[in-house]
Design a protein around this motif. Structure first.
Motif, PDB file in Angstrom:
ATOM      1  N   UNK A  37     100.133  -3.780 -41.057  1.00 10.82           N
ATOM      2  CA  UNK A  37     100.145  -3.325 -39.795  1.00 10.82           C
ATOM      3  C   UNK A  37      99.441  -3.237 -38.725  1.00 10.82           C
ATOM      4  N   UNK A  38      97.756  -3.149 -39.294  1.00 15.13           N
ATOM      5  CA  UNK A  38      96.938  -3.015 -38.169  1.00 15.13           C
ATOM      6  C   UNK A  38      96.699  -4.339 -37.435  1.00 15.13           C
ATOM      7  N   UNK A  39      96.822  -5.315 -38.381  1.00 16.51           N
ATOM      8  CA  UNK A  39      97.068  -6.862 -37.846  1.00 16.51           C
ATOM      9  C   UNK A  39      98.091  -6.990 -36.633  1.00 16.51           C
ATOM     10  N   UNK A  40      99.243  -6.434 -37.130  1.00 16.48           N
ATOM     11  CA  UNK A  40     100.309  -6.632 -36.291  1.00 16.48           C
ATOM     12  C   UNK A  40     100.218  -5.894 -35.004  1.00 16.48           C
ATOM     13  N   UNK A  41      99.545  -4.556 -35.102  1.00 11.43           N
ATOM     14  CA  UNK A  41      99.204  -3.889 -33.685  1.00 11.43           C
ATOM     15  C   UNK A  41      98.431  -4.705 -32.841  1.00 11.43           C
ATOM     16  N   UNK A  42      97.432  -5.267 -33.498  1.00  8.67           N
ATOM     17  CA  UNK A  42      96.371  -5.915 -32.660  1.00  8.67           C
ATOM     18  C   UNK A  42      97.071  -7.171 -31.980  1.00  8.67           C
ATOM     19  N   UNK A  43      97.672  -7.856 -32.520  1.00  7.43           N
ATOM     20  CA  UNK A  43      98.288  -9.025 -32.257  1.00  7.43           C
ATOM     21  C   UNK A  43      99.210  -8.790 -31.256  1.00  7.43           C
ATOM     22  N   UNK A  44     100.044  -7.761 -31.371  1.00  2.00           N
ATOM     23  CA  UNK A  44     101.142  -7.185 -30.320  1.00  2.00           C
ATOM     24  C   UNK A  44     100.409  -6.492 -29.121  1.00  2.00           C
ATOM     25  N   UNK A  45      99.417  -6.299 -29.199  1.00  2.00           N
ATOM     26  CA  UNK A  45      98.650  -5.496 -27.877  1.00  2.00           C
ATOM     27  C   UNK A  45      98.647  -4.121 -28.170  1.00  2.00           C
ATOM     28  N   UNK A  46      99.187  -3.792 -29.124  1.00  2.00           N
ATOM     29  CA  UNK A  46      99.803  -2.160 -29.324  1.00  2.00           C
ATOM     30  C   UNK A  46      98.321  -1.434 -29.998  1.00  2.00           C
ATOM     31  N   UNK A  47      97.115  -2.131 -30.451  1.00  5.15           N
ATOM     32  CA  UNK A  47      96.549  -1.370 -31.079  1.00  5.15           C
ATOM     33  C   UNK A  47      95.433  -0.708 -30.132  1.00  5.15           C
ATOM     34  N   UNK A  48      95.381   0.483 -30.195  1.00  8.59           N
ATOM     35  CA  UNK A  48      94.495   1.517 -29.464  1.00  8.59           C
ATOM     36  C   UNK A  48      93.784   2.276 -30.443  1.00  8.59           C
ATOM     37  N   UNK A  49      92.772   2.893 -30.060  1.00  9.49           N
ATOM     38  CA  UNK A  49      91.676   3.860 -30.811  1.00  9.49           C
ATOM     39  C   UNK A  49      92.392   5.048 -31.235  1.00  9.49           C
ATOM     40  N   UNK A  50      92.126   5.644 -32.199  1.00 13.52           N
ATOM     41  CA  UNK A  50      92.699   6.744 -32.451  1.00 13.52           C
ATOM     42  C   UNK A  50      92.131   7.697 -31.681  1.00 13.52           C
ATOM     43  N   UNK A  51      93.007   8.812 -31.549  1.00 15.57           N
ATOM     44  CA  UNK A  51      92.748  10.074 -30.747  1.00 15.57           C
ATOM     45  C   UNK A  51      91.623  10.926 -31.109  1.00 15.57           C
ATOM     46  N   UNK A  52      90.940  11.050 -30.352  1.00 14.30           N
ATOM     47  CA  UNK A  52      89.473  11.725 -30.629  1.00 14.30           C
ATOM     48  C   UNK A  52      89.775  13.097 -31.239  1.00 14.30           C
ATOM     49  N   UNK A  53      89.122  13.499 -32.166  1.00 13.63           N
ATOM     50  CA  UNK A  53      89.206  15.046 -32.893  1.00 13.63           C
ATOM     51  C   UNK A  53      87.968  15.644 -32.337  1.00 13.63           C
ATOM     52  N   UNK A  54      87.977  16.973 -33.007  1.00  8.51           N
ATOM     53  CA  UNK A  54      86.837  17.746 -32.487  1.00  8.51           C
ATOM     54  C   UNK A  54      87.421  18.914 -31.525  1.00  8.51           C
ATOM     55  N   UNK A  55      86.671  19.635 -31.276  1.00  8.50           N
ATOM     56  CA  UNK A  55      86.837  20.833 -30.383  1.00  8.50           C
ATOM     57  C   UNK A  55      86.857  20.236 -28.925  1.00  8.50           C
ATOM     58  N   UNK A  56      87.795  20.927 -28.053  1.00  8.67           N
ATOM     59  CA  UNK A  56      87.693  20.232 -26.705  1.00  8.67           C
ATOM     60  C   UNK A  56      86.541  20.861 -25.984  1.00  8.67           C
TER      61      UNK A  56
END
Length: 289
Positions: A37-56
């Motif tokens: 699925x990670x390969x698929x997301x990258x090839x389809x252009x839908x691969x984005x970095x994970x939402x940053x975690x931690x305190x705002x």
């Protein structure tokens, strides 16, 4: 199941290369070691970095700019002072946050050195004194023996709540025997600061009666006195000790003093010409020493 790590730039480049070679997504995922699925997301252009975690982040860019202006207005403020002014401008934060923001701006916290307050008369006396001693050599400052050029003679004493009478008793019963042992019949110059017990008229008469030359000394000038550095060495050595009784404290002080090497004394005495030049350059104001 926890989130997997994002694809790296290298992994993405390999995926693109393998795809151009005609590999299937399953083959690419097995080759890379990631999910299909990670390969698929990258090839389809839908691969984005994970939402940053931690305190705002609790401050805005505008608030940070306000803090920078406060810091630049007076860089000799404490974090508590900065927090108070920042709060008055409408930004509620802790001192820890102030400290982090100041660090992010490139500033570093420093503890100012404590220097004696000198009035104009005292500064002038320091400058005059330094000018008079400007051409003294290290040998003159050290009073080193010709027979033992690598030796140095230093006498020190510690006592509490000393008045003129008790100070003269210390000189009589401790300094004189030490001077006799160290110098014999040679002349020497005695140096002390202008503490009340030292500058008392009766103390001056004591030195005159004993034929001892006393080096004139400017007031509030610990930066000119190498023995202050020796006391600092002793105090630093005592930090690791935990004496429980008065006798243990005395023993610890004596051991710390005894551990000071002749080489350390030589280095401090050799610094006197530099100290003199520093006072002259500072026009009598306190120096780094």
């Amino acid at each position: 199941m926890g989130k997997t790590a994002d694809l790296t730039a290298v992994e993405k480049a390999i995926i693109d290369t393998l795809k151009q070679e005609g590999k299937t997504q399953k083959e690419i995922s097995e080759r890379i070691g990631c999910s299909q699925s990670a390969v698929s997301r990258h090839l389809s252009g839908k691969s984005v970095g994970r939402k940053k975690c931690g305190r705002k982040r609790c401050t805005t860019r505008r608030g940070d700019r306000t803090l920078r202006k406060i810091v630049e207005k007076d860089r000799f403020q404490t974090s508590g002072d900065l927090r108070k002014q920042w709060t008055e401008s409408g930004v509620e934060t802790s001192r820890a946050t102030v400290y982090r923001r100041v660090q992010e701006m490139g500033y570093r916290c420093r503890i100012p050195q404590v220097k004696p307050l000198l009035n104009q008369k005292q500064r002038q006396k320091r400058l005059t004194w330094a000018t008079e001693k400007q051409h003294w050599t290290v040998a003159q400052w050290s009073k080193s023996s010709v027979k033992y050029p690598q030796s140095v003679m230093v006498w020190g004493a510690m006592s509490a709540a000393v008045n003129a009478a008790s100070y003269q008793e210390i000189l009589e019963h401790f300094m004189l025997p030490s001077a006799e042992k160290l110098y014999g019949d040679e002349d020497f110059i005695f140096q002390h600061d202008l503490a009340p017990a030292h500058s008392a008229k009766t103390t001056g008469k004591w030195f005159t009666d004993h034929g001892i030359t006393v080096l004139n000394w400017p007031a509030n000038s610990p930066d000119l006195n190498p023995i202050e550095n020796l006391w600092d060495i002793v105090k630093r050595k005592l930090r690791d000790t935990r004496p429980n009784t008065l006798d243990e404290l005395k023993a610890a002080i004596e051991a710390s003093w005894a551990s000071i090497t002749p080489q350390q004394c030589h280095r401090l005495i050799a610094s006197m010409p530099r100290r003199i030049e520093a006072v002259i350059s500072a026009k009598g104001f306190p120096t780094k020493y």
